[in-house]
Motif scaffolding. Sequence first.
Motif, PDB file in Angstrom:
ATOM      1  N   THR A 193      41.231   9.285 -30.174  1.00  5.71           N
ATOM      2  CA  THR A 193      40.978  10.697 -30.511  1.00  5.71           C
ATOM      3  C   THR A 193      41.429  11.618 -29.375  1.00  5.71           C
ATOM      4  N   ALA A 194      42.212  11.088 -28.430  1.00  2.52           N
ATOM      5  CA  ALA A 194      42.610  11.878 -27.255  1.00  2.52           C
ATOM      6  C   ALA A 194      43.327  13.157 -27.672  1.00  2.52           C
ATOM      7  N   ALA A 195      42.951  14.266 -27.041  1.00  3.90           N
ATOM      8  CA  ALA A 195      43.532  15.554 -27.411  1.00  3.90           C
ATOM      9  C   ALA A 195      43.478  16.520 -26.234  1.00  3.90           C
ATOM     10  N   GLY A 196      44.382  17.498 -26.273  1.00  6.66           N
ATOM     11  CA  GLY A 196      44.399  18.537 -25.262  1.00  6.66           C
ATOM     12  C   GLY A 196      45.263  18.198 -24.058  1.00  6.66           C
ATOM     13  N   ARG A 197      45.342  19.131 -23.138  1.00  6.25           N
ATOM     14  CA  ARG A 197      46.224  18.982 -21.976  1.00  6.25           C
ATOM     15  C   ARG A 197      45.853  17.779 -21.117  1.00  6.25           C
ATOM     16  N   TYR A 198      44.573  17.409 -21.127  1.00  5.92           N
ATOM     17  CA  TYR A 198      44.114  16.304 -20.297  1.00  5.92           C
ATOM     18  C   TYR A 198      43.665  15.118 -21.148  1.00  5.92           C
ATOM     19  N   GLN A 199      44.037  15.131 -22.430  1.00  8.01           N
ATOM     20  CA  GLN A 199      43.820  14.025 -23.353  1.00  8.01           C
ATOM     21  C   GLN A 199      42.368  13.522 -23.347  1.00  8.01           C
ATOM     22  N   PHE A 200      41.478  14.439 -23.667  1.00 11.21           N
ATOM     23  CA  PHE A 200      40.052  14.105 -23.739  1.00 11.21           C
ATOM     24  C   PHE A 200      39.760  13.290 -24.996  1.00 11.21           C
TER      25      PHE A 200
ATOM     26  N   ASP B  90      43.393  24.859 -34.097  1.00 11.77           N
ATOM     27  CA  ASP B  90      42.027  25.387 -34.036  1.00 11.77           C
ATOM     28  C   ASP B  90      41.407  24.963 -32.701  1.00 11.77           C
ATOM     29  N   PHE B  91      41.191  25.945 -31.820  1.00 11.53           N
ATOM     30  CA  PHE B  91      40.648  25.652 -30.501  1.00 11.53           C
ATOM     31  C   PHE B  91      39.148  25.940 -30.422  1.00 11.53           C
ATOM     32  N   GLY B  92      38.516  26.037 -31.579  1.00 15.21           N
ATOM     33  CA  GLY B  92      37.080  26.271 -31.595  1.00 15.21           C
ATOM     34  C   GLY B  92      36.295  25.030 -31.178  1.00 15.21           C
ATOM     35  N   LYS B  93      36.898  23.866 -31.355  1.00  9.96           N
ATOM     36  CA  LYS B  93      36.229  22.601 -30.996  1.00  9.96           C
ATOM     37  C   LYS B  93      37.284  21.511 -30.830  1.00  9.96           C
ATOM     38  N   HIS B  94      36.872  20.395 -30.253  1.00  5.00           N
ATOM     39  CA  HIS B  94      37.758  19.241 -30.144  1.00  5.00           C
ATOM     40  C   HIS B  94      38.157  18.814 -31.558  1.00  5.00           C
ATOM     41  N   PRO B  95      39.434  18.541 -31.817  1.00  6.38           N
ATOM     42  CA  PRO B  95      39.850  18.237 -33.194  1.00  6.38           C
ATOM     43  C   PRO B  95      39.275  16.939 -33.739  1.00  6.38           C
ATOM     44  N   ASN B  96      38.983  15.954 -32.879  1.00  2.00           N
ATOM     45  CA  ASN B  96      38.385  14.679 -33.289  1.00  2.00           C
ATOM     46  C   ASN B  96      39.172  14.024 -34.419  1.00  2.00           C
ATOM     47  N   VAL B  97      40.486  14.007 -34.281  1.00  2.69           N
ATOM     48  CA  VAL B  97      41.348  13.329 -35.251  1.00  2.69           C
ATOM     49  C   VAL B  97      41.629  11.931 -34.727  1.00  2.69           C
TER      50      VAL B  97
ATOM     51  N   SER C 158      39.284  25.820 -25.916  1.00  2.00           N
ATOM     52  CA  SER C 158      40.306  26.742 -25.428  1.00  2.00           C
ATOM     53  C   SER C 158      40.947  26.204 -24.141  1.00  2.00           C
ATOM     54  N   PRO C 159      42.115  26.704 -23.761  1.00  2.00           N
ATOM     55  CA  PRO C 159      42.724  26.285 -22.490  1.00  2.00           C
ATOM     56  C   PRO C 159      41.783  26.447 -21.291  1.00  2.00           C
ATOM     57  N   LYS C 160      41.037  27.540 -21.253  1.00  2.00           N
ATOM     58  CA  LYS C 160      40.091  27.754 -20.150  1.00  2.00           C
ATOM     59  C   LYS C 160      39.043  26.637 -20.120  1.00  2.00           C
ATOM     60  N   SER C 161      38.500  26.316 -21.288  1.00  2.00           N
ATOM     61  CA  SER C 161      37.489  25.259 -21.350  1.00  2.00           C
ATOM     62  C   SER C 161      38.095  23.898 -21.004  1.00  2.00           C
ATOM     63  N   GLN C 162      39.320  23.658 -21.445  1.00  2.00           N
ATOM     64  CA  GLN C 162      39.965  22.393 -21.110  1.00  2.00           C
ATOM     65  C   GLN C 162      40.149  22.255 -19.593  1.00  2.00           C
ATOM     66  N   ASP C 163      40.577  23.313 -18.934  1.00  2.00           N
ATOM     67  CA  ASP C 163      40.758  23.273 -17.474  1.00  2.00           C
ATOM     68  C   ASP C 163      39.432  22.992 -16.770  1.00  2.00           C
ATOM     69  N   GLU C 164      38.393  23.716 -17.163  1.00  2.00           N
ATOM     70  CA  GLU C 164      37.106  23.550 -16.494  1.00  2.00           C
ATOM     71  C   GLU C 164      36.495  22.184 -16.805  1.00  2.00           C
TER      72      GLU C 164
ATOM     73  N   TRP D  77      34.562  14.354 -24.434  1.00  2.00           N
ATOM     74  CA  TRP D  77      34.428  15.805 -24.578  1.00  2.00           C
ATOM     75  C   TRP D  77      33.008  16.194 -24.992  1.00  2.00           C
ATOM     76  N   SER D  78      32.425  15.434 -25.874  1.00  2.00           N
ATOM     77  CA  SER D  78      31.087  15.761 -26.374  1.00  2.00           C
ATOM     78  C   SER D  78      30.058  15.785 -25.246  1.00  2.00           C
ATOM     79  N   GLY D  79      30.273  14.990 -24.212  1.00  2.00           N
ATOM     80  CA  GLY D  79      29.326  14.948 -23.109  1.00  2.00           C
ATOM     81  C   GLY D  79      29.547  16.000 -22.048  1.00  2.00           C
ATOM     82  N   LEU D  80      30.581  16.838 -22.199  1.00  2.00           N
ATOM     83  CA  LEU D  80      30.897  17.840 -21.183  1.00  2.00           C
ATOM     84  C   LEU D  80      30.305  19.210 -21.482  1.00  2.00           C
ATOM     85  N   ASN D  81      29.773  19.375 -22.690  1.00  2.00           N
ATOM     86  CA  ASN D  81      29.049  20.611 -23.065  1.00  2.00           C
ATOM     87  C   ASN D  81      29.876  21.876 -22.866  1.00  2.00           C
TER      88      ASN D  81
END
Length: 232
Positions: free
Chosen positions: A142-149, A124-131, A163-169, A154-158
Amino acid sequence: MANSRQLHLRRDPFQRPSLTPGPLGHNDAASPDSPRSFVGDTPGPLGMKDHGDPNIKQLSGNVAGLGGASAARSRQPKPVNELSSEEELVKDPRVKALLDVVAHAEGAGYNTMVKGKGSQPITDFGKHPNVIVTLSKSLKSTAAGRYQFLHSTWSGLNMPDFSPKSQDEAAVKLFKRRNMLKPLLAGAVEQAIRNGNREWASLPGSPYGQPTRTMKELLEVYTRSLTRWSQR
């Protein structure tokens, strides 16, 4: 054809194409080598720049190539600097290559949670999984994604989603925060990588006591990635 010039000297050249295929009317409409879609207008000296009317749209071959340089320039990425938007920066081959460096150092993809107990692929790429993943008795993450946020980061990046696009930006936002872009765009790649070692524990010189990649390895990754992205 020898008498064609005498037959049409009094004709308006814009009403009837030139019938002179020889040197004087080289490339005029009546030339057997000329495409039939062209008219024989000659805006320059007689016999020069035939078919050169800028309003002509039916261009082909070498004539069409007259606009090729401008078209190629228009496809080039816009020049960027460290203050450019994340959307523009992420298109730059140097920034793309640095993103690849971080992903390689972290050993992660867009659907990767940090490895440990409770880790699973992100679907589910609708939000950070926060697992909360257990790495050891004393360490959870809780690190997740290509850049291990981390979820707190992540919450402070708005960002609108995960999604991959959001992760890159979002990663580019962190590049800005850690002053990685200015040295990167100036060609000081090693300095750019070192400036990010407080954001990513896997980068050389990180103070967090976790295993790190070597600078030599990451510079090789950067060089390969830059070559690949520059050719696209």
